[in-house]
Write an enzyme that holds these catalytic residues in place. Sequence first.
Site, PDB file in Angstrom:
ATOM      1  N   ASP A 146       0.849  -1.196   0.000  1.00 35.39           N
ATOM      2  CA  ASP A 146       0.000   0.000   0.000  1.00 35.39           C
ATOM      3  C   ASP A 146       0.884   1.245   0.000  1.00 35.39           C
ATOM      4  OD1 ASP A 146      -3.153   0.597   0.742  1.00 35.39           O
ATOM      5  OD2 ASP A 146      -1.806   2.208   1.352  1.00 35.39           O
TER       6      ASP A 146
ATOM      7  N   ASP B 295      -8.090   0.921  -4.915  1.00 36.03           N
ATOM      8  CA  ASP B 295      -9.234   1.829  -4.854  1.00 36.03           C
ATOM      9  C   ASP B 295      -9.426   2.583  -6.163  1.00 36.03           C
ATOM     10  OD1 ASP B 295      -7.109   3.528  -4.829  1.00 36.03           O
ATOM     11  OD2 ASP B 295      -7.648   4.584  -2.986  1.00 36.03           O
TER      12      ASP B 295
ATOM     13  N   THR C 163      -5.059   1.243 -11.479  1.00 37.87           N
ATOM     14  CA  THR C 163      -4.175   0.262 -10.836  1.00 37.87           C
ATOM     15  C   THR C 163      -4.716  -1.153 -11.038  1.00 37.87           C
ATOM     16  OG1 THR C 163      -3.741   1.964  -9.190  1.00 37.87           O
ATOM     17  CG2 THR C 163      -2.884  -0.222  -8.720  1.00 37.87           C
TER      18      THR C 163
ATOM     19  N   ARG D 280     -14.072   1.514   8.397  1.00 38.64           N
ATOM     20  CA  ARG D 280     -14.170   0.364   7.503  1.00 38.64           C
ATOM     21  C   ARG D 280     -12.856  -0.396   7.308  1.00 38.64           C
ATOM     22  NH1 ARG D 280     -13.128   4.851   4.637  1.00 38.64           N
ATOM     23  NH2 ARG D 280     -11.971   4.716   2.686  1.00 38.64           N
TER      24      ARG D 280
ATOM     25  N   CYS E 297     -12.985   7.773  -9.940  1.00 33.17           N
ATOM     26  CA  CYS E 297     -12.907   8.740  -8.841  1.00 33.17           C
ATOM     27  C   CYS E 297     -14.142   8.672  -7.963  1.00 33.17           C
ATOM     28  CB  CYS E 297     -12.778  10.158  -9.370  1.00 33.17           C
ATOM     29  SG  CYS E 297     -11.245  10.454 -10.200  1.00 33.17           S
TER      30      CYS E 297
END
Lengths: 327, 68
Positions: A44, A114, A118, A55, A171
């Site tokens: 990450d 996210d 990627t 979360r 986004c």
Amino acid sequence: MPIGKNGQERLGKSAVFILGAGALGSSGAEMLVRAGVGKVTIVDRDYVEWSNLHRQQLYTEQDVAERLPKAICAERRLTAINSDVRICGIVTDVTAENIQSLIAGHDVLLDATDNMETRLLANDAACKMGLPFFMGACVGSYGLTFPFGVQTQQPCLHCLLETLPAQTMTCDTAGIISPAVVTTAARQAAGVLKYLATGEMEPKLESADMWTGERSSIDVSGLKKSDCPSCSEHASYPFLTLGSSIRPAVLCGRDTVQLSWPRNKRLELPLFVQSVRKVVSNLVHNPYLVACEYHGHRIVLFHDGRMLVHGTKSITTAEKIASELVG
Amino acid sequence: MEKVIKLNGKKYEVPKGVGTVRQLLDHLDLSDRIAVIEKNQSIVPKGAYEEPVNDKDQIEIIHFVGGG
């Protein structure tokens, strides 16, 4: 028993690569580590913030206070959960340059990114290296999953998207509830466990909405494209050749710009702390990063040579701030 | 006549003016999303969104999102 003794032994010998230690990555990693897979690598680029805590289940208020990178906190927490599992947390931005060396030596790739760019980069790398890919994404109360990569006649993620994602899709700025994360991660983890224990995979596209109760499952095996640039016989892997990690990037939906320095021009974090101490406020530093406030912007410099400039979408503004601080 | 379909496993009353797959996507605010659509167990190709939505159809729509 769905796994059995033999399956458990196979799990213990397997290595899982988790791309992202945010919501899906936290949840999926915890399930797989408790299940006793042999090795987990979790990568990450970000650090823990207050807004993550509802979360991202591996992190605590203390991690926020210390501004720790997610990959470091994840490694600590996962090791505390099951010390038999070899856990490796890596703080870096996954790019076209480094993804293949990062995922080499693993048996599956769990998608917990996210953003779609990627994800498509990972899709290309997984297709090229023949690594089974467990896609997952979620926003609001909704999530979807799609595993592929075991049978070559099945489509990859790129086959399904057909057109490349519009900016609106990459986004997502809407909020998300934890149950949407956990159900999505549970489907991914179940798929990973089943594949590692038995070698089987059901390449179905599935979705669930935890608010409306809608759920769906579509057999997409007919959507394989014979000329797909990512998974066909003559694949060109377009996302592995696109762009450069040292290019400035506006992080979608984050009001943040990421700048990177080439390897030979990286700053030593202690030197950076010394040089900015008098002009910045709220300075926090640890072995992995330096965080501070400068002219109303939150700045984070990582040891891998990346700087996040929060509070702007302008690359020019971010570069001006960086040059004032770094010279 | 009012049309009732099964959408993602749930009963769904098709609003007046929604006669095709494309109009259904518009109504659900999904027309600018990338989505895979299945009607009565067959995938609806991207070029065939003018297909009618009929009473008792079973429609599955899975749209892609970015987050995670």
